[in-house]
Design a protein around this motif. Structure first.
Motif, PDB file in Angstrom:
ATOM      1  N   LYS A 125       0.831  -1.210   0.000  1.00 48.56           N
ATOM      2  CA  LYS A 125       0.000   0.000   0.000  1.00 48.56           C
ATOM      3  C   LYS A 125       0.863   1.256   0.000  1.00 48.56           C
ATOM      4  CE  LYS A 125      -3.699  -2.388   2.436  1.00 48.56           C
ATOM      5  NZ  LYS A 125      -4.478  -2.494   3.673  1.00 48.56           N
ATOM      6  N   GLY A 126       2.150   1.096  -0.291  1.00 46.80           N
ATOM      7  CA  GLY A 126       3.072   2.220  -0.296  1.00 46.80           C
ATOM      8  C   GLY A 126       3.598   2.575   1.091  1.00 46.80           C
ATOM      9  N   GLU A 127       3.254   1.773   2.082  1.00 47.12           N
ATOM     10  CA  GLU A 127       3.728   2.022   3.438  1.00 47.12           C
ATOM     11  C   GLU A 127       5.135   1.465   3.606  1.00 47.12           C
ATOM     12  OE1 GLU A 127       2.009  -2.155   3.911  1.00 47.12           O
ATOM     13  OE2 GLU A 127       1.871  -0.483   2.525  1.00 47.12           O
ATOM     14  N   GLY A 128       5.763   1.818   4.702  1.00 48.73           N
ATOM     15  CA  GLY A 128       7.069   1.273   5.020  1.00 48.73           C
ATOM     16  C   GLY A 128       6.950  -0.125   5.600  1.00 48.73           C
ATOM     17  N   LEU A 129       8.013  -0.898   5.430  1.00 53.67           N
ATOM     18  CA  LEU A 129       8.093  -2.224   6.036  1.00 53.67           C
ATOM     19  C   LEU A 129       9.229  -2.224   7.045  1.00 53.67           C
ATOM     20  CD1 LEU A 129       7.748  -4.589   2.934  1.00 53.67           C
ATOM     21  CD2 LEU A 129       5.979  -3.947   4.581  1.00 53.67           C
ATOM     22  N   LEU A 130       8.977  -2.809   8.188  1.00 53.79           N
ATOM     23  CA  LEU A 130      10.023  -2.974   9.185  1.00 53.79           C
ATOM     24  C   LEU A 130      10.655  -4.336   8.979  1.00 53.79           C
ATOM     25  CD1 LEU A 130       8.027  -0.790  10.388  1.00 53.79           C
ATOM     26  CD2 LEU A 130       9.207  -1.277  12.514  1.00 53.79           C
TER      27      LEU A 130
END
Length: 197
Positions: A125-130
């Motif tokens: 969704k275009g979010e960051g991944l940790l």
């Protein structure tokens, strides 16, 4: 309530996990090299751990559940960690968690994963991944596990502060207070003891 660990048929386990993942991420698929271990209660799957993207001493790990709280048992954790570390002899495993998935972020920390980095805009969704990692020597689910390093040792990673902020938000308790668990430093969490079978 009878509890069993399922190893076959692999396509059934992987399809179950993909179906659960697609509830949040439409179109999600595991890599073609995926293998899985399931946890069933009374013949119904309640959780599946999927391993994929294999390398010589590492693989990606995905933990998928039915959303209930009863799927996580000490026995299932031991089985899930013994596969990559004991059976395959890996020195480490890797996981990625969306910064939007606060429940998975909390679970990852409590389980013993160590924060290793932040991948900007890498999520579906275009979010960051940790990015989380676990070394065999750090895995408390194996008897020979021992604590090794602290998160401060990798504080120079780009995006570290962003990852710390995301984790800080995910550690809010029901009354809005932030727990004392620091990102990547381990925790005092001890799961309830339940027995399989």
């Amino acid at each position: 309530m009878a509890s069993t660990f399922e190893y076959h048929p692999q396509p059934t386990l992987i399809t179950w996990a993909e179906t659960k993942m697609r509830e949040t991420y439409p179109g999600f698929v595991f890599a073609r090299d995926a293998r899985a271990i399931g946890h069933a209660r009374d013949g119904e799957l309640v959780a599946v751990v999927v391993y994929d993207r294999w390398s010589e001493n590492d693989c990606m790990v995905h933990v998928v559940s039915d959303g209930s709280r009863s799927w996580m048992t000490r026995s299932f954790a031991v089985v899930a960690m013994a596969y990559p570390f004991r059976q395959l002899g890996f020195t480490r495993i890797t996981a990625m968690v969306s910064e939007l998935n606060e429940e998975s972020l909390r679970f990852s920390q409590r389980f013993g994963w160590r924060l290793e980095g932040y991948l900007r805009k890498a999520g579906p969704k275009g979010e960051g991944l940790l990015l989380f990692g676990m070394l065999k020597s750090e895995c408390r689910w194996l008897p020979e596990a021992a604590e090794t390093f602290r998160s401060d040792e990798i504080s120079g990673i780009e995006g570290w502060q962003r990852a710390q902020d995301v984790l800080s938000r995910s550690r809010r308790t029901s009354n809005g207070q932030v727990s004392a668990i620091r990102a990547g430093s381990g925790s005092e969490y001890r799961p309830r003891r339940t027995q399989a079978g």
